[in-house]
Design a protein around this motif. Structure first.
Motif, PDB file in Angstrom:
ATOM      1  N   TYR A 121       0.818  -1.207   0.000  1.00 42.40           N
ATOM      2  CA  TYR A 121       0.000   0.000   0.000  1.00 42.40           C
ATOM      3  C   TYR A 121       0.859   1.267   0.000  1.00 42.40           C
ATOM      4  CZ  TYR A 121      -3.687  -3.319   1.002  1.00 42.40           C
ATOM      5  OH  TYR A 121      -4.551  -4.380   0.922  1.00 42.40           O
ATOM      6  N   ALA A 122       2.024   1.173   0.617  1.00 35.21           N
ATOM      7  CA  ALA A 122       2.958   2.302   0.555  1.00 35.21           C
ATOM      8  C   ALA A 122       3.472   2.489  -0.866  1.00 35.21           C
ATOM      9  CB  ALA A 122       4.122   2.077   1.519  1.00 35.21           C
ATOM     10  N   MET A 123       3.746   1.383  -1.553  1.00 33.81           N
ATOM     11  CA  MET A 123       4.192   1.460  -2.937  1.00 33.81           C
ATOM     12  C   MET A 123       3.059   1.948  -3.846  1.00 33.81           C
ATOM     13  SD  MET A 123       7.373   0.603  -3.226  1.00 33.81           S
ATOM     14  CE  MET A 123       7.505   0.135  -4.943  1.00 33.81           C
ATOM     15  N   ALA A 124       1.835   1.499  -3.580  1.00 34.51           N
ATOM     16  CA  ALA A 124       0.691   1.960  -4.374  1.00 34.51           C
ATOM     17  C   ALA A 124       0.490   3.460  -4.198  1.00 34.51           C
ATOM     18  CB  ALA A 124      -0.563   1.203  -3.972  1.00 34.51           C
ATOM     19  N   LEU A 125       0.746   3.942  -2.977  1.00 35.10           N
ATOM     20  CA  LEU A 125       0.613   5.377  -2.723  1.00 35.10           C
ATOM     21  C   LEU A 125       1.606   6.173  -3.569  1.00 35.10           C
ATOM     22  CD1 LEU A 125      -0.764   7.586  -1.043  1.00 35.10           C
ATOM     23  CD2 LEU A 125       1.027   7.269   0.680  1.00 35.10           C
ATOM     24  N   ALA A 126       2.760   5.566  -3.870  1.00 34.78           N
ATOM     25  CA  ALA A 126       3.762   6.253  -4.688  1.00 34.78           C
ATOM     26  C   ALA A 126       3.240   6.530  -6.096  1.00 34.78           C
ATOM     27  CB  ALA A 126       5.038   5.409  -4.762  1.00 34.78           C
ATOM     28  N   PHE A 127       2.290   5.718  -6.563  1.00 29.49           N
ATOM     29  CA  PHE A 127       1.702   5.949  -7.885  1.00 29.49           C
ATOM     30  C   PHE A 127       0.508   6.902  -7.821  1.00 29.49           C
ATOM     31  CE2 PHE A 127       3.938   1.943  -8.412  1.00 29.49           C
ATOM     32  CZ  PHE A 127       4.564   2.132  -9.627  1.00 29.49           C
ATOM     33  N   VAL A 128       0.029   7.168  -6.619  1.00 31.86           N
ATOM     34  CA  VAL A 128      -1.052   8.133  -6.452  1.00 31.86           C
ATOM     35  C   VAL A 128      -0.509   9.552  -6.341  1.00 31.86           C
ATOM     36  CG1 VAL A 128      -2.983   8.826  -4.970  1.00 31.86           C
ATOM     37  CG2 VAL A 128      -2.512   6.405  -5.356  1.00 31.86           C
ATOM     38  N   VAL A 129       0.657   9.690  -5.730  1.00 27.04           N
ATOM     39  CA  VAL A 129       1.248  11.015  -5.506  1.00 27.04           C
ATOM     40  C   VAL A 129       1.395  11.826  -6.796  1.00 27.04           C
ATOM     41  CG1 VAL A 129       3.338  12.215  -4.734  1.00 27.04           C
ATOM     42  CG2 VAL A 129       2.395  10.345  -3.373  1.00 27.04           C
ATOM     43  N   TYR A 133      -3.882   5.939 -13.599  1.00 27.37           N
ATOM     44  CA  TYR A 133      -5.312   5.673 -13.673  1.00 27.37           C
ATOM     45  C   TYR A 133      -5.595   4.240 -14.115  1.00 27.37           C
ATOM     46  CZ  TYR A 133      -5.974  10.727 -13.308  1.00 27.37           C
ATOM     47  OH  TYR A 133      -5.962  12.023 -12.881  1.00 27.37           O
ATOM     48  N   ALA A 134      -4.636   3.601 -14.736  1.00 33.49           N
ATOM     49  CA  ALA A 134      -4.789   2.193 -15.117  1.00 33.49           C
ATOM     50  C   ALA A 134      -4.238   1.265 -14.039  1.00 33.49           C
ATOM     51  CB  ALA A 134      -4.086   1.931 -16.445  1.00 33.49           C
ATOM     52  N   ILE A 135      -3.203   1.699 -13.348  1.00 29.43           N
ATOM     53  CA  ILE A 135      -2.588   0.850 -12.329  1.00 29.43           C
ATOM     54  C   ILE A 135      -3.545   0.598 -11.169  1.00 29.43           C
ATOM     55  CG2 ILE A 135      -0.764   0.746 -10.575  1.00 29.43           C
ATOM     56  CD1 ILE A 135       1.058   2.219 -12.505  1.00 29.43           C
TER      57      ILE A 135
END
Length: 284
Positions: free
Chosen positions: A101-109, A167-169
């Motif tokens: 979830y920390a890594m997923a947050l990196a793609f949200v930033v 937006y796809a990830i």
């Protein structure tokens, strides 16, 4: 008295929930639709209903080809975004729960960053005088700068893909997270290889996430005019830039509204098709 009071409260709550979307979304769309049936004579808007703007779109050879090329470009962006996003999402889903979830947050930033700054950053990398070309020139790999992604359609395609890939990830990642681990274990116990498990279990169950991610990227790419304006040059001219020009120096708001309505219709059709695909697969 109590039922009447409850009914009043429910009515007020419904109005509070629905009023902002109606005022800020539906009303502007209806105004755009109404304005698309007007015309401009000189510099003044003529308030007489007409289909001239739509006739012009379908008869003028400058608009329809650009429109279809923009649709194809958006489809290519959606396809590339999904192709690159799937392995990233798969890797994220395979990580430990404390890390994923920390890594997923990196793609949200990056979604929170300025759109213009991100375009400038990408252009500084892939431009004719960009960082990649300078490195390759300094290493002697190339003699002249590579212009494959410099002010052309390829630059628009690559830039939009990089901008919209989060937006796809995220939808694919969520779809992967919903797969019960017991299904994967059962597939392995039945003798299926890793590829067979992926093809027969993982991929079908993540189709809905793929469709959602592709829909997001397609819609956003189709309506984008900033990216083609900044990295596309003449070759990367898109339908979004035509609409922008009508509201800008063209000063023809009725025609721009008609083009926007046509674009909205295509977007709605794409969303309906994606919803049908996702629902049909989910139902099975």
């Amino acid at each position: 008295m109590a039922p009447a009071r409850y009914s009043t409260q429910r009515l007020v709550l419904t109005a509070v929930v629905w009023l902002p979307p109606l005022v800020f979304i539906l009303l502007p769309l209806l105004l755009f639709l109404a304005q698309s049936f007007l015309r401009v004579q000189g510099t003044e808007v003529v308030y007489e209903p007409t289909f001239a703007n739509y006739v012009r779109f379908f008869t003028d050879p400058a608009f329809l080809p650009t429109f279809w090329l923009s649709v194809v470009l958006a489809m290519e962006v959606a396809a590339m975004a999904v192709i690159f996003a799937y392995p990233i999402a798969y890797f994220l889903a395979s990580l430990d729960s404390r890390v994923k979830y920390a890594m997923a947050l990196a793609f949200v930033v990056p979604l929170l960053m300025s759109y213009i700054i991100k375009i400038y950053a990408i252009r500084s990398l892939i431009g004719g005088n960009g960082f990649v070309n300078r490195i390759l020139l300094s290493l002697g790999v190339i003699d002249t700068p590579i212009t494959l992604f410099s002010l052309n359609r390829n630059a628009v395609l690559l830039t939009l893909t990089l901008l919209l890939i989060p937006y796809a990830i995220l939808p694919i990642f969520v779809a992967l997270e919903k797969i019960p681990r017991s299904l994967l274990e059962a597939s392995a116990d039945l003798g299926a290889s890793a590829w067979q498990t992926f093809r027969g279990v993982v991929l079908p169950l993540t189709l809905q996430g793929i469709v959602i991610g592709a829909s997001f990227t397609f819609v956003l790419a189709l309506g984008d005019f900033v990216t083609p304006q900044m990295v596309g040059g003449i070759e990367g001219f898109t339908f979004g830039r035509i609409i922008y020009s009508q509201f800008g120096f063209g000063n023809n708001w009725p025609f721009g509204a008609a083009l926007s309505v046509i674009l909205l219709a295509v977007v709605l059709v794409a969303i309906i098709i994606a919803d049908r695909i996702g629902r049909s697969r989910f139902a099975t």
